[in-house]
Design a protein around this motif. Sequence first.
Motif, PDB file in Angstrom:
ATOM      1  N   VAL A 208       0.839  -1.200   0.000  1.00 46.01           N
ATOM      2  CA  VAL A 208       0.000   0.000   0.000  1.00 46.01           C
ATOM      3  C   VAL A 208       0.874   1.251   0.000  1.00 46.01           C
ATOM      4  O   VAL A 208       1.794   1.369   0.826  1.00 46.01           O
ATOM      5  N   LEU A 209       0.594   2.167  -0.915  1.00 42.78           N
ATOM      6  CA  LEU A 209       1.102   3.533  -0.803  1.00 42.78           C
ATOM      7  C   LEU A 209      -0.062   4.389  -0.341  1.00 42.78           C
ATOM      8  O   LEU A 209      -1.100   4.457  -1.019  1.00 42.78           O
ATOM      9  N   ASP A 210       0.106   5.035   0.799  1.00 40.67           N
ATOM     10  CA  ASP A 210      -0.904   5.957   1.322  1.00 40.67           C
ATOM     11  C   ASP A 210      -0.429   7.374   1.026  1.00 40.67           C
ATOM     12  O   ASP A 210       0.461   7.901   1.701  1.00 40.67           O
ATOM     13  N   ASN A 211      -1.017   7.985  -0.008  1.00 40.61           N
ATOM     14  CA  ASN A 211      -0.706   9.359  -0.408  1.00 40.61           C
ATOM     15  C   ASN A 211      -1.408  10.302   0.558  1.00 40.61           C
ATOM     16  O   ASN A 211      -2.467  10.857   0.264  1.00 40.61           O
ATOM     17  N   ASN A 212      -0.810  10.506   1.721  1.00 45.44           N
ATOM     18  CA  ASN A 212      -1.481  11.198   2.815  1.00 45.44           C
ATOM     19  C   ASN A 212      -1.064  12.662   2.959  1.00 45.44           C
ATOM     20  O   ASN A 212      -1.845  13.486   3.432  1.00 45.44           O
ATOM     21  N   ALA A 213       0.149  13.012   2.565  1.00 45.15           N
ATOM     22  CA  ALA A 213       0.661  14.364   2.804  1.00 45.15           C
ATOM     23  C   ALA A 213      -0.214  15.415   2.144  1.00 45.15           C
ATOM     24  O   ALA A 213      -0.638  15.262   0.993  1.00 45.15           O
ATOM     25  N   GLY A 214      -0.486  16.484   2.875  1.00 50.89           N
ATOM     26  CA  GLY A 214      -1.289  17.564   2.320  1.00 50.89           C
ATOM     27  C   GLY A 214      -1.279  18.774   3.230  1.00 50.89           C
ATOM     28  O   GLY A 214      -1.010  18.657   4.429  1.00 50.89           O
ATOM     29  N   ILE A 215      -1.559  19.946   2.658  1.00 53.31           N
ATOM     30  CA  ILE A 215      -1.671  21.173   3.449  1.00 53.31           C
ATOM     31  C   ILE A 215      -2.924  21.933   3.030  1.00 53.31           C
ATOM     32  O   ILE A 215      -3.473  21.701   1.946  1.00 53.31           O
ATOM     33  N   LEU A 216      -3.354  22.826   3.898  1.00 54.99           N
ATOM     34  CA  LEU A 216      -4.522  23.671   3.623  1.00 54.99           C
ATOM     35  C   LEU A 216      -4.222  25.072   4.131  1.00 54.99           C
ATOM     36  O   LEU A 216      -3.770  25.235   5.272  1.00 54.99           O
ATOM     37  N   VAL A 217      -4.485  26.067   3.286  1.00 55.55           N
ATOM     38  CA  VAL A 217      -4.380  27.469   3.689  1.00 55.55           C
ATOM     39  C   VAL A 217      -5.754  28.092   3.506  1.00 55.55           C
ATOM     40  O   VAL A 217      -6.275  28.155   2.392  1.00 55.55           O
ATOM     41  N   GLY A 218      -6.357  28.523   4.603  1.00 53.41           N
ATOM     42  CA  GLY A 218      -7.689  29.098   4.538  1.00 53.41           C
ATOM     43  C   GLY A 218      -7.659  30.558   4.110  1.00 53.41           C
ATOM     44  O   GLY A 218      -6.651  31.250   4.265  1.00 53.41           O
ATOM     45  N   GLY A 219      -8.776  31.003   3.543  1.00 54.37           N
ATOM     46  CA  GLY A 219      -8.900  32.401   3.137  1.00 54.37           C
ATOM     47  C   GLY A 219      -9.370  32.526   1.702  1.00 54.37           C
ATOM     48  O   GLY A 219      -9.191  31.622   0.893  1.00 54.37           O
ATOM     49  N   ARG A 220     -10.007  33.647   1.406  1.00 54.67           N
ATOM     50  CA  ARG A 220     -10.433  33.923   0.036  1.00 54.67           C
ATOM     51  C   ARG A 220      -9.222  33.922  -0.888  1.00 54.67           C
ATOM     52  O   ARG A 220      -8.110  34.288  -0.481  1.00 54.67           O
ATOM     53  N   LEU A 221      -9.441  33.512  -2.134  1.00 53.32           N
ATOM     54  CA  LEU A 221      -8.332  33.428  -3.080  1.00 53.32           C
ATOM     55  C   LEU A 221      -7.644  34.782  -3.249  1.00 53.32           C
ATOM     56  O   LEU A 221      -6.426  34.857  -3.412  1.00 53.32           O
ATOM     57  N   ASP A 222      -8.424  35.873  -3.197  1.00 55.71           N
ATOM     58  CA  ASP A 222      -7.826  37.194  -3.386  1.00 55.71           C
ATOM     59  C   ASP A 222      -7.128  37.715  -2.139  1.00 55.71           C
ATOM     60  O   ASP A 222      -6.516  38.780  -2.175  1.00 55.71           O
ATOM     61  N   SER A 223      -7.200  36.935  -1.029  1.00 54.23           N
ATOM     62  CA  SER A 223      -6.585  37.420   0.205  1.00 54.23           C
ATOM     63  C   SER A 223      -5.373  36.600   0.643  1.00 54.23           C
ATOM     64  O   SER A 223      -4.642  37.024   1.540  1.00 54.23           O
ATOM     65  N   ILE A 224      -5.155  35.442   0.034  1.00 54.29           N
ATOM     66  CA  ILE A 224      -3.982  34.652   0.388  1.00 54.29           C
ATOM     67  C   ILE A 224      -2.857  34.928  -0.599  1.00 54.29           C
ATOM     68  O   ILE A 224      -3.087  35.460  -1.683  1.00 54.29           O
ATOM     69  N   THR A 225      -1.649  34.577  -0.227  1.00 53.85           N
ATOM     70  CA  THR A 225      -0.502  34.888  -1.067  1.00 53.85           C
ATOM     71  C   THR A 225      -0.366  33.904  -2.221  1.00 53.85           C
ATOM     72  O   THR A 225      -0.874  32.782  -2.171  1.00 53.85           O
ATOM     73  N   ALA A 226       0.364  34.343  -3.236  1.00 53.90           N
ATOM     74  CA  ALA A 226       0.659  33.441  -4.354  1.00 53.90           C
ATOM     75  C   ALA A 226       1.477  32.253  -3.873  1.00 53.90           C
ATOM     76  O   ALA A 226       1.330  31.131  -4.381  1.00 53.90           O
ATOM     77  N   GLU A 227       2.323  32.464  -2.883  1.00 53.71           N
ATOM     78  CA  GLU A 227       3.127  31.376  -2.326  1.00 53.71           C
ATOM     79  C   GLU A 227       2.240  30.326  -1.662  1.00 53.71           C
ATOM     80  O   GLU A 227       2.521  29.121  -1.750  1.00 53.71           O
TER      81      GLU A 227
END
Length: 257
Positions: free
Chosen positions: A78-97
């Motif tokens: 089994v490969l469990d593709n688990n890694a992930g991140i989430l950045v909350g906020g409206r698209l126009d308010s978060i950074t391009a990074e």
Amino acid sequence: MPSIFISGGAAGIGLATATRFAREGWTVGVYDVNTEALEAVRAEHPDFITGTLDVRKAQGWADALADFTSHTDGKLDVLDNNAGILVGGRLDSITAEAVQAQIDIDVLGVTLGAQAAFPYLRDTPGSHLVNIASASAIYGQPDIATYSAAKFYVAGLTEALELEWQRDDIRVVAIWPLWAKTALADADTKSAKTLGIRITPEEIADRVWTSVHPNAADKLIHRTHYSVGVQTTVLNNASKVVPNFVSRLVNKAIAQN
């Protein structure tokens, strides 16, 4: 003994999954970019195989999988593709990074992981690729638009590879949790406040376990998607039968938008 490699496995859902499979006697690989978290895992679980992995790098995947499978005679159940991140906020308010980081980890990382794991999975009879999707891919979610879109990608990738890899005896599935009690929920989004954070990492780990031990019916219908929790199941099933404008209104209310 069977083996599972878990990306982003040093905390949260990944660590709960590692613990669940280890309890069943599996060889467990926990690989993560967070070296401090890995040190804590090594101290508490000396039986786990651990290593560093930046899922955004193809060579990193190649090196990590080669390291892990050196302990399993070249096999990977089994490969469990688990890694992930989430950045909350409206698209126009978060950074391009912030946008790029989510796409690099949640989209590119998952794809590179599947690609790198393929030869190991192909050479292991009855193997599985498990991708961690999200209930945010049932309908596009405001305030987490990039993350939600990334999970739509994960769902599509899962379905495509389920067909593409069937002839190689690799079963591909996606796990669909709603908000869980992990660091991702710290994003303080409106939908998390509306729906509550009810699911534990252990419940998701149990679902991963179930998904790679399918019953006869799951095999017969080639079940690909596994919801986690009652809320996710209800929302997912409802989205398939109600008109789009109803889904839109429901999700608008959930997101308090």
